[in-house]
Motif scaffolding. Sequence first.
Motif, PDB file in Angstrom:
ATOM      1  N   VAL A  44       4.266  -1.567   4.317  1.00 53.19           N
ATOM      2  CA  VAL A  44       4.516  -0.026   2.848  1.00 53.19           C
ATOM      3  C   VAL A  44       5.294   0.291   2.337  1.00 53.19           C
ATOM      4  O   VAL A  44       6.466   0.222   1.941  1.00 53.19           O
ATOM      5  N   LEU A  45       4.925   0.852   0.596  1.00 54.84           N
ATOM      6  CA  LEU A  45       5.648   1.098  -0.508  1.00 54.84           C
ATOM      7  C   LEU A  45       6.713   3.076  -0.750  1.00 54.84           C
ATOM      8  O   LEU A  45       5.920   3.646   0.750  1.00 54.84           O
ATOM      9  N   SER A  46       7.467   2.713  -1.235  1.00 57.22           N
ATOM     10  CA  SER A  46       8.213   3.917  -0.588  1.00 57.22           C
ATOM     11  C   SER A  46       7.559   5.130  -2.068  1.00 57.22           C
ATOM     12  O   SER A  46       8.141   6.454  -1.281  1.00 57.22           O
ATOM     13  N   LEU A  60       0.565  -1.183  -0.181  1.00 55.28           N
ATOM     14  CA  LEU A  60       0.517  -0.025  -0.072  1.00 55.28           C
ATOM     15  C   LEU A  60       1.155   1.484  -0.041  1.00 55.28           C
ATOM     16  O   LEU A  60       2.060   1.238   1.692  1.00 55.28           O
ATOM     17  N   PRO A  61       0.466   2.522   0.136  1.00 58.86           N
ATOM     18  CA  PRO A  61       0.520   3.825  -0.530  1.00 58.86           C
ATOM     19  C   PRO A  61       0.716   3.875   0.796  1.00 58.86           C
ATOM     20  O   PRO A  61       0.057   3.472   1.373  1.00 58.86           O
ATOM     21  N   TYR A  62       1.640   4.828   1.602  1.00 59.39           N
ATOM     22  CA  TYR A  62       1.611   5.180   2.821  1.00 59.39           C
ATOM     23  C   TYR A  62       0.305   6.200   2.685  1.00 59.39           C
ATOM     24  O   TYR A  62       0.410   6.658   1.855  1.00 59.39           O
ATOM     25  N   GLY A  90      10.877   7.891   8.468  1.00 55.70           N
ATOM     26  CA  GLY A  90       9.844   8.326   9.399  1.00 55.70           C
ATOM     27  C   GLY A  90       8.587   7.666   8.876  1.00 55.70           C
ATOM     28  O   GLY A  90       7.390   7.571   9.541  1.00 55.70           O
ATOM     29  N   GLN A  91       7.937   7.185   7.776  1.00 53.11           N
ATOM     30  CA  GLN A  91       6.529   6.952   7.383  1.00 53.11           C
ATOM     31  C   GLN A  91       6.713   5.221   7.873  1.00 53.11           C
ATOM     32  O   GLN A  91       5.419   4.372   8.235  1.00 53.11           O
ATOM     33  N   VAL A  92       7.601   4.765   7.599  1.00 56.10           N
ATOM     34  CA  VAL A  92       8.095   3.579   7.867  1.00 56.10           C
ATOM     35  C   VAL A  92       8.053   3.253   8.956  1.00 56.10           C
ATOM     36  O   VAL A  92       7.421   2.166  10.242  1.00 56.10           O
ATOM     37  N   GLU A  93       7.970   4.026  10.597  1.00 58.11           N
ATOM     38  CA  GLU A  93       8.013   4.229  11.469  1.00 58.11           C
ATOM     39  C   GLU A  93       6.253   4.112  12.045  1.00 58.11           C
ATOM     40  O   GLU A  93       5.787   3.677  12.770  1.00 58.11           O
ATOM     41  N   HIS A 120      15.003   9.519   1.655  1.00 57.43           N
ATOM     42  CA  HIS A 120      15.018   7.708   2.640  1.00 57.43           C
ATOM     43  C   HIS A 120      14.640   8.597   3.311  1.00 57.43           C
ATOM     44  O   HIS A 120      14.221   7.765   4.580  1.00 57.43           O
ATOM     45  N   ALA A 121      14.762   9.672   3.925  1.00 58.78           N
ATOM     46  CA  ALA A 121      14.850   9.841   5.174  1.00 58.78           C
ATOM     47  C   ALA A 121      13.004  10.058   5.695  1.00 58.78           C
ATOM     48  O   ALA A 121      12.379   9.756   6.607  1.00 58.78           O
ATOM     49  N   THR A 122      12.136  10.658   4.486  1.00 59.40           N
ATOM     50  CA  THR A 122      10.783  10.584   4.822  1.00 59.40           C
ATOM     51  C   THR A 122      10.480   9.152   4.428  1.00 59.40           C
ATOM     52  O   THR A 122       9.548   8.908   5.495  1.00 59.40           O
ATOM     53  N   PHE A 123      10.653   8.315   3.859  1.00 62.18           N
ATOM     54  CA  PHE A 123      10.528   6.994   3.717  1.00 62.18           C
ATOM     55  C   PHE A 123      10.244   6.851   4.804  1.00 62.18           C
ATOM     56  O   PHE A 123       9.814   5.896   5.926  1.00 62.18           O
TER      57      PHE A 123
END
Length: 302
Positions: A231-233, A208-210, A243-246, A238-241
């Motif tokens: 979640v897909l990137s 899924l998209p964030y 945070g999204q992963v967290e 990288h820094a944004t992703f």
Amino acid sequence: MTKMTTAELRGYQQICGKDGAMVAIACDQRGGMRTLLASDPAEQAKITNDMLGDTKADITRYLASAASCVLLDPLCAVPRIVDEGVLNRDTALLIGLDASGFDVSPEGYRLSRLVPGIDARRVRALGGTGGKIMVYLRADKPEANEHNIAILRQCIADFGQEDLLLVVEFLTYQLDGESPEDYAAKTPWLVEEGTRISLECGAKVLKLPYPGTPEACANITKMAGDVPWAVLSAGVNHATFLGQVEIAMQNGASGVIAGRSLWKDCISLDRDIQRERLKTIAVPRLREIQAVIGHYRQKAAA
């Protein structure tokens, strides 16, 4: 809610790491990868499928070997990645069914396409652990989705008949005439409702998209129940992703299926440069993502 069969569950276990989380490297892109390798359209046109296959082979060898799974396409990457011994025996293989790009309806809606001749039986013949299908969805425009939902149902039924794992991905998109602000405001709802559509079609694993907010992540987890989602990137930095992963992991995600955020500034037509960047830039990024995922998997198990 549709549960995985024993065979599908075994495939899912193989695309996950020892901690049970999905950490898959996506490099099934074709057009997007050409754009990253060359900025000039004339130069992009000179990049052959074999050249893309070389790039995907390096991503597989140097980056995906540090993950649990790689997602590849059946035009440039497989079967050569298997036949040439590039794919690590401990790295699972998902094969993408969706064709590069999309058609456009008279109303301006995106119409998804499949790679000709690639179905569940062919994925198995190519050595795949499972398949991946991506379609475009705009949940607020039912008329936009009929063609794409039909593709989704067709692929889910085909893989179900073959008892082979299928990961279902959808992307939302901005409509012509829709402002960036209006689209951004709708995104959490569009991702939630796209998830609902995918689940109603029988999806058993989701990419899924964030969705934009912690609340939307939690809503998706509740809606999905036993269906795991990664979640897909979407090519963010990288820094944004990270945070999204967290946020996604805090709210019930089961891992990541990530591509461009890891390798978009690492690939090059000079393979020596490409290999060095993958080892020194992309792999450390992956380790940071794995550390975040591992932290939340440990918390969930405690």
